[in-house]
Structures are given as C-alpha cells and as structure tokens.
Motif scaffolding. Structure first.
Motif, PDB file in Angstrom:
ATOM      1  N   ARG A  65       0.813  -1.220   0.000  1.00 54.13           N
ATOM      2  CA  ARG A  65       0.000   0.000   0.000  1.00 54.13           C
ATOM      3  C   ARG A  65       0.847   1.271   0.000  1.00 54.13           C
ATOM      4  N   TYR A  66       2.127   1.142  -0.351  1.00 53.69           N
ATOM      5  CA  TYR A  66       3.055   2.272  -0.377  1.00 53.69           C
ATOM      6  C   TYR A  66       3.103   2.856  -1.798  1.00 53.69           C
ATOM      7  N   TYR A  67       2.975   4.171  -1.899  1.00 57.27           N
ATOM      8  CA  TYR A  67       3.044   4.867  -3.182  1.00 57.27           C
ATOM      9  C   TYR A  67       3.924   6.095  -3.036  1.00 57.27           C
ATOM     10  N   GLU A  68       4.658   6.381  -4.087  1.00 58.44           N
ATOM     11  CA  GLU A  68       5.527   7.550  -4.092  1.00 58.44           C
ATOM     12  C   GLU A  68       5.114   8.453  -5.248  1.00 58.44           C
ATOM     13  N   ALA A  69       4.453   9.543  -4.906  1.00 58.70           N
ATOM     14  CA  ALA A  69       4.035  10.529  -5.902  1.00 58.70           C
ATOM     15  C   ALA A  69       5.156  11.553  -6.031  1.00 58.70           C
ATOM     16  N   ARG A  70       5.476  11.908  -7.272  1.00 61.89           N
ATOM     17  CA  ARG A  70       6.540  12.880  -7.536  1.00 61.89           C
ATOM     18  C   ARG A  70       5.934  14.129  -8.158  1.00 61.89           C
ATOM     19  N   TYR A  71       6.792  15.073  -8.529  1.00 58.65           N
ATOM     20  CA  TYR A  71       6.299  16.302  -9.150  1.00 58.65           C
ATOM     21  C   TYR A  71       5.646  16.017 -10.504  1.00 58.65           C
ATOM     22  N   ASP A  72       6.056  14.950 -11.172  1.00 59.86           N
ATOM     23  CA  ASP A  72       5.554  14.651 -12.508  1.00 59.86           C
ATOM     24  C   ASP A  72       4.606  13.455 -12.556  1.00 59.86           C
ATOM     25  N   ARG A  73       4.304  12.882 -11.403  1.00 57.67           N
ATOM     26  CA  ARG A  73       3.436  11.697 -11.367  1.00 57.67           C
ATOM     27  C   ARG A  73       2.721  11.647 -10.025  1.00 57.67           C
ATOM     28  N   THR A  74       1.463  11.271 -10.080  1.00 60.49           N
ATOM     29  CA  THR A  74       0.696  11.100  -8.848  1.00 60.49           C
ATOM     30  C   THR A  74      -0.237   9.914  -9.020  1.00 60.49           C
ATOM     31  N   TYR A  75      -1.009   9.650  -8.017  1.00 60.44           N
ATOM     32  CA  TYR A  75      -2.002   8.584  -8.040  1.00 60.44           C
ATOM     33  C   TYR A  75      -3.313   9.146  -7.515  1.00 60.44           C
ATOM     34  N   ILE A  76      -4.414   8.741  -8.128  1.00 63.27           N
ATOM     35  CA  ILE A  76      -5.742   9.127  -7.665  1.00 63.27           C
ATOM     36  C   ILE A  76      -6.271   7.979  -6.818  1.00 63.27           C
ATOM     37  N   THR A  77      -6.820   8.311  -5.659  1.00 62.98           N
ATOM     38  CA  THR A  77      -7.407   7.263  -4.827  1.00 62.98           C
ATOM     39  C   THR A  77      -8.918   7.461  -4.734  1.00 62.98           C
ATOM     40  N   GLN A  78      -9.583   6.367  -4.422  1.00 62.71           N
ATOM     41  CA  GLN A  78     -11.041   6.375  -4.292  1.00 62.71           C
ATOM     42  C   GLN A  78     -11.446   5.474  -3.140  1.00 62.71           C
ATOM     43  N   ASP A  79     -12.651   5.692  -2.662  1.00 66.55           N
ATOM     44  CA  ASP A  79     -13.259   4.799  -1.684  1.00 66.55           C
ATOM     45  C   ASP A  79     -14.674   4.513  -2.158  1.00 66.55           C
ATOM     46  N   GLU A  80     -15.527   3.987  -1.308  1.00 67.93           N
ATOM     47  CA  GLU A  80     -16.876   3.623  -1.763  1.00 67.93           C
ATOM     48  C   GLU A  80     -17.703   4.835  -2.159  1.00 67.93           C
ATOM     49  N   ARG A  81     -17.307   6.031  -1.749  1.00 68.31           N
ATOM     50  CA  ARG A  81     -18.034   7.256  -2.108  1.00 68.31           C
ATOM     51  C   ARG A  81     -17.496   7.908  -3.383  1.00 68.31           C
ATOM     52  N   GLY A  82     -16.419   7.385  -3.937  1.00 64.51           N
ATOM     53  CA  GLY A  82     -15.841   7.951  -5.160  1.00 64.51           C
ATOM     54  C   GLY A  82     -14.460   8.532  -4.902  1.00 64.51           C
ATOM     55  N   PHE A  83     -14.154   9.635  -5.576  1.00 64.32           N
ATOM     56  CA  PHE A  83     -12.836  10.267  -5.481  1.00 64.32           C
ATOM     57  C   PHE A  83     -12.494  10.589  -4.032  1.00 64.32           C
ATOM     58  N   LYS A  84     -11.264  10.274  -3.638  1.00 61.71           N
ATOM     59  CA  LYS A  84     -10.816  10.597  -2.273  1.00 61.71           C
ATOM     60  C   LYS A  84      -9.743  11.680  -2.303  1.00 61.71           C
ATOM     61  N   ARG A  85      -8.629  11.438  -3.038  1.00 64.54           N
ATOM     62  CA  ARG A  85      -7.545  12.421  -3.089  1.00 64.54           C
ATOM     63  C   ARG A  85      -6.532  12.067  -4.168  1.00 64.54           C
ATOM     64  N   ALA A  86      -5.686  13.048  -4.463  1.00 70.30           N
ATOM     65  CA  ALA A  86      -4.520  12.819  -5.315  1.00 70.30           C
ATOM     66  C   ALA A  86      -3.317  12.805  -4.373  1.00 70.30           C
ATOM     67  N   LEU A  87      -2.516  11.773  -4.474  1.00 69.37           N
ATOM     68  CA  LEU A  87      -1.423  11.599  -3.524  1.00 69.37           C
ATOM     69  C   LEU A  87      -0.291  12.590  -3.750  1.00 69.37           C
ATOM     70  N   LYS A  88       0.355  12.990  -2.656  1.00 69.61           N
ATOM     71  CA  LYS A  88       1.528  13.863  -2.682  1.00 69.61           C
ATOM     72  C   LYS A  88       2.614  13.209  -1.843  1.00 69.61           C
ATOM     73  N   GLY A  89       3.824  13.143  -2.373  1.00 67.64           N
ATOM     74  CA  GLY A  89       4.953  12.604  -1.618  1.00 67.64           C
ATOM     75  C   GLY A  89       4.876  11.101  -1.422  1.00 67.64           C
ATOM     76  N   LYS A  90       5.538  10.651  -0.374  1.00 69.67           N
ATOM     77  CA  LYS A  90       5.562   9.225  -0.042  1.00 69.67           C
ATOM     78  C   LYS A  90       4.404   8.932   0.901  1.00 69.67           C
ATOM     79  N   VAL A  91       3.548   7.979   0.511  1.00 68.77           N
ATOM     80  CA  VAL A  91       2.308   7.739   1.237  1.00 68.77           C
ATOM     81  C   VAL A  91       2.059   6.239   1.390  1.00 68.77           C
TER      82      VAL A  91
END
Length: 185
Positions: free
Chosen positions: A25-51
C-alpha cells in the motif's frame, strides 16, 4: 519456553503481516506523477509525496474501473493523430508533465461570416489539486477538445476576417486566458 516460542512466532507473523500491508500500500508521488485514490463514495484524493494508504477502503484508481484519461496528440512518427493515455491502467500513475493536445482541424466563423479552418496545438498539464474534476469527467479528451474549440471559436468570432489575419498572436493569447479562466471556474 514453549510459551516464549509461541509469543515470538505470533509477533513474527504480526510483523510480517504489517510489513506486507505497508509494502503493498506504499506509493511515491513525484512532481511529474501522482495517483488518484477512491473509496466507496468515489474520489478521495490525489497523492503527494511518499504515502502509505492506511485506510483499507481507500484504493488507487486503476484497471478496468479507472476513468479513461486520454487526449489527442500529434504522432511524430506518422504525422497523424493518436490518443495518449495520462492514466496508466496497470499502475494507476497519472502523468502530470506538460503535453500538447492537437484536436482535429475545425471550422470557426469570423464576425463578418467568413469560415476559417483552425488547426492548433495547445500545451496543458494536469493540476494535482484539480484531479477530482478529471476523475469525474467521463470523456476527458472530448471535454478538453471541446473547450479548446470553444475558446478558439469565441475569439475568432469577435474579429473580422482582416483583423483575424493580423492578430493571430492576440487570438492565441486570448484563448489561453479563456482556458485558464475556465480552469479556475
């Protein structure tokens, strides 16, 4: 002694399970790449940094359930057009680098009713803070092309044919301002 072995084994299993959870469950978002997360309600957040995604209901958007975030670009090899994906369906990574959208040529009408064919390329990049809107749009590429065409048609429609030919850089500047204003709204 047996109790100590059982406790040590149990602690080892818990530690191994915890480390496995963190690694998967570890993700590393950089200045040029991120990840979109969701839960049962839909969009949750766009990741920043090491998460690490601690909430088990939160997941990275990827696979067949991921929205199609793509746009039309020029293909340097053929000179034609091709769709470029901004969201990698396998990893879920969203590309934040600048890109050029090149919609198909379209018609616009000047203030004195002259038709002109517009062929354009517009540079853009996705804003990490506004990815909720990208997530919610069904056809990102179509929406982007429509906004570009609308902005050009609006600016061309304000000018007479002679004015248009003499003020192309002014039209481009006004279109960019129009697109930036749309982004803020």
């Amino acid at each position: 002694m047996a109790l100590l072995i059982v406790v040590a084994a149990l602690a080892g299993v818990i530690l191994l399970a915890g480390l496995t959870y963190i690694v998967t469950r570890y993700y590393e978002a950089r200045y040029d790449r991120t990840y979109i997360t969701q839960d049962e309600r839909g969009f949750k957040r766009a990741l920043k940094g090491k998460v690490v995604l601690w909430d088990y209901e939160e997941s990275v958007v990827r696979g067949s359930s991921a929205p199609q975030v793509e746009f039309v670009a020029l293909d340097p090899a053929t000179g034609g057009r091709r769709n470029v994906k901004l969201l990698d369906p396998v990893t879920g990574a969203v590309n934040l680098r600048p890109h050029y959208c090149a919609p198909l040529p379209f018609e616009a009408v000047t203030a004195d009713a002259h038709k002109v064919i517009v062929e354009t390329r517009v540079q853009f990049s996705l804003n990490r803070d506004l990815l909720k809107h990208v997530y919610e749009i069904q056809e990102f590429g179509l929406a982007l092309e429509t906004r570009i065409q609308s902005a050009f048609r609006a600016e061309i429609g304000k000018r007479h044919d002679e004015q248009l030919r003499g003020s192309l850089s002014e039209v481009e500047r006004a279109v960019i301002e129009h697109l930036r204003r749309d982004e803020r709204e």
